[in-house]
Design an enzyme around this catalytic site. Structure first.
Site, short mmCIF file in Angstrom:
data_model
loop_
_atom_site.label_atom_id
_atom_site.label_comp_id
_atom_site.label_asym_id
_atom_site.label_seq_id
_atom_site.Cartn_x
_atom_site.Cartn_y
_atom_site.Cartn_z
N GLY A 6 25.58 -12.31 0.46
CA GLY A 6 24.71 -11.20 0.10
C GLY A 6 23.47 -11.02 0.95
CE LYS A 50 31.62 -11.12 11.02
NZ LYS A 50 30.52 -12.07 10.97
N1 SAM Z 1 27.29 -10.05 5.29
C1 SAM Z 1 27.39 -11.22 4.46
C2 SAM Z 1 26.00 -11.74 4.22
O1 SAM Z 1 25.11 -11.33 4.93
O2 SAM Z 1 25.82 -12.55 3.31
C3 SAM Z 1 28.26 -12.29 5.09
C4 SAM Z 1 29.71 -11.90 5.11
S1 SAM Z 1 30.75 -13.24 5.48
C5 SAM Z 1 30.49 -13.46 7.18
C6 SAM Z 1 32.35 -12.53 5.44
C7 SAM Z 1 32.78 -12.11 4.08
O3 SAM Z 1 33.97 -11.33 4.24
C8 SAM Z 1 33.16 -13.26 3.14
O4 SAM Z 1 32.30 -13.28 2.03
C9 SAM Z 1 34.59 -12.93 2.72
O5 SAM Z 1 34.84 -13.17 1.35
C10 SAM Z 1 34.64 -11.43 3.01
N2 SAM Z 1 36.01 -10.90 3.15
C11 SAM Z 1 36.97 -11.31 4.01
N3 SAM Z 1 38.09 -10.60 3.84
C12 SAM Z 1 37.82 -9.69 2.84
C13 SAM Z 1 38.58 -8.65 2.22
N4 SAM Z 1 39.83 -8.42 2.57
N5 SAM Z 1 37.99 -7.92 1.25
C14 SAM Z 1 36.71 -8.17 0.88
N6 SAM Z 1 35.94 -9.13 1.44
C15 SAM Z 1 36.49 -9.87 2.41
#
Ligand code: SAM
Length: 318
Positions: A53, A166
């Site tokens: 988050g 990203k």
């Molecule tokens: N932007 C976030 C932050 O600042 O805290 C960090 C995001 S983290 C790098 C990547 C996120 O992508 C993870 O929490 C993962 O659960 C989510 N994710 C990956 N595949 C996903 C999907 N198919 N649907 C929803 N979320 C997904």
């Protein structure tokens, strides 16, 4: 790696804890904003793949809290921020959370419903799969998340809106650039200073959403396929929108964030403290249901089982 050692080796990890961000990723969004001014005029945002988050925190602090704290503002002035992730997230003021998979049409429908016919000004997507280290595979899975993000964009983003996503830089980067250029007049690939040089991660900053004339959301995949096969993409000219011809594609690539600022690949000395003993801060918000929790619970249960068995054996020996 211990917490203090990580604090030394990863300045953005330490700064995130000091400034109350849930993850160091917050700095990436802030540095993108420094360069591209992405929050200007923004009132409705979708944060895709938002857990734990820190991007949602940035959105809350930059967009929601200033209005909330303004005595002259009305409730109707409050921005709408919708955040989605597979994982649940601890609450953030002013952020509506949806737990779901962004590649699933139902999740997209829930997001669209929150907008109640209105359109978003900005969609951000920091989605990342669990990285395998096999670059081609990681890049492919990542591209599926961008595609899911773009699908949601075509339903909720207003014309002129922005999309930040990203990406993993790899051999299909120019294909992705061409595909995004179909929908946005400006596409730049940016590398914030807080993103390590050793990481293949970068961010597509897509400005001025303007889908092709007569575009129907149902045609998205067909349209993207027309952009070309991954192997042929390097030879396509996507500057004109239609993708034939000999011109090679040059992708605008920009480093962003204060170039004299902290370098994410350098170690920094830990701050001096009065009694000489540096105390590492705890993370701001540990994940509330991390995917590895089940494995940890099982490991604990097995260790407990072994201890119980050993106790029983000791009792029998007596
Ligand atoms: N932007 C976030 C932050 O600042 O805290 C960090 C995001 S983290 C790098 C990547 C996120 O992508 C993870 O929490 C993962 O659960 C989510 N994710 C990956 N595949 C996903 C999907 N198919 N649907 C929803 N979320 C997904």
């Amino acid at each position: 790696m211990g917490k203090a050692s990580r604090d030394k080796r990863d300045i953005y990890y330490r700064k995130a804890k000091e400034e109350g961000w849930r993850a160091r990723s917050a700095f990436k969004l802030l540095q993108i904003d420094e360069e591209f001014n992405i929050f200007e005029g923004v009132r409705r945002v979708v944060d895709l793949c938002a857990a734990p988050g820190s991007w949602s925190q940035v959105l809350s602090r930059k967009l929601y809290l200033p209005v909330k704290l303004d005595p002259n503002a009305k409730d109707s002035d409050l921005p709408l921020i919708v955040a989605i992730d597979l994982q649940p997230m601890a609450p953030i003021e002013g952020v509506i959370q949806v737990q779901g998979d962004i590649t699933n049409a139902r999740t997209a429908e829930v997001v669209i419903r929150h907008f109640d016919g209105c359109k978003a000004d900005l969609v951000v997507c920091d989605g990342a799969p669990d990285v395998t280290g096999l670059h081609d595979m990681d890049e492919f899975v990542q591209s599926q998340l961008i595609l899911a993000g773009l699908t949601i964009v075509t339903h909720v983003l207003k014309e002129g809106g922005k999309f930040i996503a990203k990406i993993f830089r790899g051999k299909d980067t120019s294909l992705l650039y061409c595909q995004l250029k179909l929908f946005f007049t400006e596409v730049t690939f940016a590398k914030p200073k807080s993103s390590r040089n050793s990481s293949i991660e970068a961010f597509a900053v897509c400005e001025n959403y303007s889908p092709p004339e007569g575009f129907n959301e149902k045609d998205l995949h067909r349209l993207l396929e027309r952009v070309g096969s991954p192997s042929g993409a390097d030879d396509l000219d996507c500057s004109s929108g239609w993708l034939e011809g000999p011109n090679k594609v040059y992708i605008p690539f920009l480093a962003c964030g204060d170039l004299n600022g902290y370098d994410s690949d350098r170690s920094y000395p830990l701050p001096k403290v009065a009694d000489g003993k540096y105390q590492s801060l705890d993370p701001v918000q540990p994940p509330i249901a991390p995917p590895y929790k089940r494995a940890l619970d099982m490991k604990k249960a097995i260790s407990q089982g072994i201890r119980d068995m050993e106790k029983l054996n000791v009792m029998h020996d007596c």
